[in-house]
Design a protein around this motif. Structure first.
Motif, PDB file in Angstrom:
ATOM      1  N   LYS A  63       0.838  -1.196   0.000  1.00 22.69           N
ATOM      2  CA  LYS A  63       0.000   0.000   0.000  1.00 22.69           C
ATOM      3  C   LYS A  63       0.876   1.251   0.000  1.00 22.69           C
ATOM      4  O   LYS A  63       0.587   2.235   0.687  1.00 22.69           O
ATOM      5  N   SER A 116       1.988  -3.169  -8.671  1.00 23.29           N
ATOM      6  CA  SER A 116       0.718  -3.371  -7.952  1.00 23.29           C
ATOM      7  C   SER A 116       0.659  -2.644  -6.618  1.00 23.29           C
ATOM      8  O   SER A 116       0.222  -3.194  -5.604  1.00 23.29           O
ATOM      9  N   LEU A 162      -1.346   0.347  -5.708  1.00 23.36           N
ATOM     10  CA  LEU A 162      -2.413   1.147  -6.280  1.00 23.36           C
ATOM     11  C   LEU A 162      -2.311   2.620  -5.921  1.00 23.36           C
ATOM     12  O   LEU A 162      -2.658   3.488  -6.717  1.00 23.36           O
ATOM     13  N   GLY A 217       0.393  -1.592 -12.506  1.00 20.82           N
ATOM     14  CA  GLY A 217      -0.585  -1.439 -11.431  1.00 20.82           C
ATOM     15  C   GLY A 217      -0.345  -0.247 -10.538  1.00 20.82           C
ATOM     16  O   GLY A 217      -0.967  -0.137  -9.477  1.00 20.82           O
ATOM     17  N   CYS A 218       0.526   0.667 -10.943  1.00 20.68           N
ATOM     18  CA  CYS A 218       0.773   1.900 -10.183  1.00 20.68           C
ATOM     19  C   CYS A 218       0.313   3.105 -11.007  1.00 20.68           C
ATOM     20  O   CYS A 218      -0.031   2.975 -12.171  1.00 20.68           O
ATOM     21  N   SER A 267      -2.320   4.924 -10.949  1.00 20.30           N
ATOM     22  CA  SER A 267      -3.670   4.864 -11.509  1.00 20.30           C
ATOM     23  C   SER A 267      -4.742   5.364 -10.554  1.00 20.30           C
ATOM     24  O   SER A 267      -5.897   5.483 -10.933  1.00 20.30           O
ATOM     25  N   SER A 268      -4.367   5.638  -9.300  1.00 22.30           N
ATOM     26  CA  SER A 268      -5.356   6.071  -8.312  1.00 22.30           C
ATOM     27  C   SER A 268      -5.618   7.560  -8.466  1.00 22.30           C
ATOM     28  O   SER A 268      -4.703   8.374  -8.435  1.00 22.30           O
TER      29      SER A 268
END
Length: 423
Positions: free
Chosen positions: A194, A213, A215, A248-249, A251-252
């Motif tokens: 995280k 990954s 996020l 997977g990074c 992108s938030s």
């Protein structure tokens, strides 16, 4: 019938004793063992390695300490809930794998294994690493993936021989700053955590960093970005934003309200047509207590100024960015062999001492400055044109350095500037 069974058990015991006496490596994986045969204790003086993977062990016997010549122990895939303190007396142990068991706490007795080089405790239910593990000065590989660890302690950066730190699939939110000062680190793997950010500073040892990954990771610092870019041979034209460098990074788009409120949060605003970076919230390291944008001409606090002068009076820590090929070189010239050993804690407040001890959060990237930065910085947010379009943050020590950096051909040719606002 009972007599036949006893004869069989006797024969099995004789075969086991003979195997123990004849071999220095015991491969006892997948045997359904519920306890370790005590025959090892009495007949295994020559045994060096014991493989007990995927059995049904629920505990370890205290007499294991009597197997004084054993160097490698493998308990992967059992049901072990605790490790006896006596295990810490196995002075010749160099490799220990106790992954995929039922440990809820990290065994503190492992701190006494002074010759331990490789330690694997993956796939347990561990939530924290005890401070006592900083005694493992010969540890080269630490694997703690698949646990519930939230914080990686700063002392990991003081382990002099640590080359591999594997911490995938945990709950980790940030990387310890002192880890950037490690001289031996070659691989750092923190995938599926995280993470809000990677360290701002470039890594002294320029390790391979795997961080897919995550996020909530919305940016990289410029020094770390260039270090990563220098290690990949994949052309940027073949990789979309984030791409295989950090799948997977980035992108938030919104903050998760359930996450902690520590640290400064900024809002990235774009006037351009690139929708994916139109409005993104980014979180900065907790160590940064004040940040400014390049158009804010203010004076740094007396505390920040004191920290910089104190550090610079004892140590030289430089950060150089080479344009072609993109690379980062971080150098440290200390006045003794042990980082900050000569600093007297009584000279500083406890908070200031810890900040100095863990090192600057970064070094000003202005090549004519190289001031250490601890709690206050000027922030530039940009998208790298030649670095997979990954959003990045550059921190500088003053308004003057920020303005000068923006005017350099290096920045103007390679980056697209974005506006930042306090969120």
């Amino acid at each position: 019938m009972d007599t036949t069974k006893n004869v069989c058990n006797s024969k099995d015991s004789e075969d086991m004793v003979k195997e123990i006496q004849d071999k220095d490596i015991l491969h006892w994986n997948y045997r359904g063992l519920k306890e370790i045969p005590e025959a090892i204790r009495h007949h295994g003086t020559n045994v060096k390695e014991i493989y007990l993977k995927n059995n049904e062990l629920t505990s370890l016997p205290s007499w294991l300490k009597d197997c004084s010549e054993v160097t490698n122990l493998y308990f992967y895939g059992n049901n072990i809930e605790r490790v006896p303190d006596a295990l810490g007396q196995m002075s010749h142990l160099t490799v220990l794998d106790i992954s995929a068991n039922r440990l809820s706490e990290f065994p503190t007795c492992l701190a006494y294994l002074k010759n331990l080089q490789s330690l694997s405790v993956d796939q347990n239910s561990i939530t924290r690493l005890p401070t006592s593990l900083e005694k493992l000065k010969k540890l080269e590989r630490l694997s703690i993936s698949g646990n519930q660890i939230v914080v990686l302690p700063e002392w990991l950066g003081t382990l002099p021989r640590l080359t591999e730190l594997l911490a995938d699939n945990n709950l980790i939110e940030e990387i310890p700053n002192r880890l950037t000062l490690s001289t031996s680190l070659e691989l750092l793997s923190v995938r599926s955590n995280k993470l809000n950010f990677l360290p701002m500073n470039g890594f002294l040892s320029n390790p391979i960093i795997r961080f897919d990954s995550n996020l909530f990771l919305n940016y990289l610092s410029l020094p770390v970005l260039l270090q990563l870019f220098s290690k990949t041979s994949q052309p940027s034209s073949q990789v979309e934003a984030g791409g295989s460098l950090a799948y997977g990074c980035f992108s938030s788009r919104n903050n998760d309200k359930r996450r902690h409120d520590a640290g400064i949060k900024l809002l990235l605003i774009s006037d351009r047509n690139r929708v994916e970076y139109k409005e993104v919230a980014v979180q900065l390291p907790r160590q940064l207590l004040a940040v400014h944008t390049h158009y804010e001409n203010v004076t740094i606090s007396l505390w920040e100024s004191s920290l910089r002068k104190f550090y610079a009076s004892r140590y030289r820590h430089t950060l150089d960015i080479n344009i072609d090929p993109p690379d980062v070189i971080t150098e440290r010239d200390l006045r003794n062999d042990h980082y900050l050993q000569d600093v007297n804690p009584q000279e500083l407040s406890r908070l200031s001492y810890n900040l100095i001890l863990n090192g600057p959060i970064s070094i000003c990237v202005n090549q004519f400055c190289n001031q250490p930065i601890f709690t206050e910085a000027w922030i530039i947010f940009a998208i790298g044109k030649n670095t997979f379009l990954i959003p990045n943050i550059t921190i500088l020590c003053s308004h003057r350095c920020a303005i000068n950096f923006l005017k350099t051909p290096y920045f103007m040719d390679n980056f697209e500037l974005y506006r930042l606002h306090h969120n």
